[in-house]
Design an enzyme around this catalytic site. Structure first.
Site, PDB file in Angstrom:
ATOM      1  N   CYS A  71       0.151   2.690   6.044  1.00 54.83           N
ATOM      2  CA  CYS A  71       0.542   1.566   6.480  1.00 54.83           C
ATOM      3  C   CYS A  71       0.458   0.639   5.532  1.00 54.83           C
ATOM      4  O   CYS A  71      -0.221   0.690   4.381  1.00 54.83           O
ATOM      5  CB  CYS A  71      -0.407   0.770   7.895  1.00 54.83           C
TER       6      CYS A  71
ATOM      7  N   HIS B 111      -9.401   2.918  -1.778  1.00 57.75           N
ATOM      8  CA  HIS B 111      -7.633   2.508  -1.596  1.00 57.75           C
ATOM      9  C   HIS B 111      -7.430   1.622  -3.004  1.00 57.75           C
ATOM     10  O   HIS B 111      -7.255   0.653  -2.546  1.00 57.75           O
ATOM     11  CB  HIS B 111      -7.948   1.883  -0.310  1.00 57.75           C
TER      12      HIS B 111
ATOM     13  N   CYS C 202       0.663  -1.134  -0.080  1.00 56.71           N
ATOM     14  CA  CYS C 202       0.035   0.072  -0.022  1.00 56.71           C
ATOM     15  C   CYS C 202       0.742   1.372   0.050  1.00 56.71           C
ATOM     16  O   CYS C 202       0.476   2.307  -0.109  1.00 56.71           O
ATOM     17  CB  CYS C 202      -0.962  -0.095   1.213  1.00 56.71           C
TER      18      CYS C 202
END
Length: 424
Positions: free
Chosen positions: A410, A380, A86
């Site tokens: 994160c 996301h 990510c």
């Protein structure tokens, strides 16, 4: 030579299987890069390097950045693909800054794209071996012999899973464990999710979010135009969020689809230049990267807790403290992760036991964090989020005349990222 961020743009972020499902990560990346250059009024020949990333790779295009560059930039522009879960776009952006500061480039485009509507489906290991044997067979008898080894169960495909190879734990299960370990209540998680949607809805209504989005004309007819994120729920309420059932621990859990970020399609790109080149070309500058840090933890511990370790390192490298930070963007993978990160940043005990510090790192006031909502509402796309957050933070710092900002992300594998940016 210092690297500055000149501009950022993204496609709409849409739920996987919805508005942009006809587009690949490469296709979405091309849209973001083209729009970035157009809005910056920068000729593609000025670009020295392209650094772009993805998390779920297309086996047919292992260097997706090059495929994006071949149709958006001169074919002589080198391109490299990066991947750090990510934090992939953050890796691309910092790689771009490093190229500039090393004197290896003056103008670099960086970012990431994810098309979770189009994840590769893999054949079983046995079927893969049989297909290889078939491809090598020279006679009809050899082909029949190879094909006869196939059993019905061999035809079941292997679908990618968002799970840790080392532990087998999914990110959602880790978020559930994080909530229990840190005493994060279901009520607080739902309240944070509601906040994310309300602030994002306000950002849509006043045009701030829309200014960052490039319209997407959907193939094959290109008659449908997508111009906004489709996960922001303007009508959601605490009652609606509370009614949702837990997903990862159905009996005693608190993590739901409503207080988690959705699987999302989208791309985002950022333009970086050397400060000298930007001044020479008369480019308006959003800000400068003051410092950054990556950190990592054992995935079996707090899988999503590494940003808390990265943040104080980035602050130290910038020569500032959390008290100097005017705005903060904190990636919202799950509300339980957000609230755990904030709890640990504010804890003297955590700082002493885990960070080797005498006092808590701290965080800005809540009203200065994710002021236009976050990934829970906006979405996301794994590899694009870091570029979206960077653009949003710098744009809002300009609007509010804030000097210093901090962003944290994160990532799977127990990794985390933090970056301090400043207006100049």
């Amino acid at each position: 030579m210092k690297a500055v961020i000149v501009a950022g743009v993204r496609t709409p972020f849409t739920k996987a299987g919805s508005d942009q499902s006809a587009l690949s990560a490469i296709g979405l990346g091309k849209i973001a890069v083209r729009e970035l250059l157009a809005r910056s009024e920068l000729h593609s020949q000025a670009v020295d390097q392209l650094v772009f990333g993805t998390v779920v790779h297309d086996p047919q295009a292992p260097n997706m950045a090059r495929e994006i560059g071949l149709t958006t930039l001169p074919k002589t522009v080198p391109a490299t693909t990066v991947s750090r879960q990510c934090t992939t776009a953050n890796q691309a952006i910092t790689d771009a800054a490093n190229l500039i500061e090393a004197g290896a480039a003056d103008v670099v485009v960086a970012g990431g794209a994810e098309a979770l509507s189009n994840i590769p489906i893999l054949a079983s290991e046995k079927l893969s071996n049989i297909l290889v044997s078939l491809s090598k067979a020279k006679t009809f008898r050899e082909r029949i012999k190879a094909a006869s080894r196939v059993r019905p169960k061999d035809l079941i495909p292997r679908t990618p899973q968002i799970a840790e190879p080392t532990t087998g734990e999914t990110m959602g299960e880790a978020a559930e464990r994080m909530a229990k370990q840190n005493g994060i209540s279901r009520a607080d998680q739902d309240a944070w999710a509601l906040r994310s949607h309300k602030l994002a809805a306000a950002g849509i209504a006043d045009g701030r979010i829309g200014q960052e989005i490039a319209p997407v004309y959907v193939p094959p007819d290109f008659e449908i135009v997508i111009e906004r994120d489709n996960g922001i729920r303007t009508d959601t309420t605490l009652e609606k969020l509370t009614a949702l059932r837990p997903v990862f621990d159905r009996e005693r859990g608190s993590v739901t689809a409503g207080n988690s970020s959705p699987l999302t399609d989208g791309a985002a790109a950022v333009l970086l230049m050397s400060e000298e080149r930007a001044k020479a070309d008369g480019m308006a500058v959003l800000g400068r990267i003051r410092s950054y840090a990556f950190a990592a933890l054992d995935p079996a511990e707090e899988l999503l807790g590494a940003p808390v370790f990265a943040a104080p390192i980035a602050l130290d490298r910038a020569g500032v403290s959390m008290a100097d930070i005017g705005l903060m963007e904190l990636h919202e993978a799950f509300a339980s992760q957000v609230l755990s990160n904030l709890q640990q940043l504010a804890s003297d005990e955590f700082a002493k036991q885990n960070l080797g510090r005498t006092h808590a790192v701290g965080h800005p006031p809540i009203e200065s964090i994710n002021v236009m909502g976050g990934s829970i509402a906006i979405g996301h796309p794994f590899a694009a989020t870091g570029a979206r957050i960077t653009t949003t933070l710098l744009n809002e710092m300009r609007r509010r005349d804030v000097e210093l900002g901090l962003l944290t992300v994160c990532a799977a594998g127990g990794m985390g990222f933090a970056m301090v940016v400043e207006r100049i």
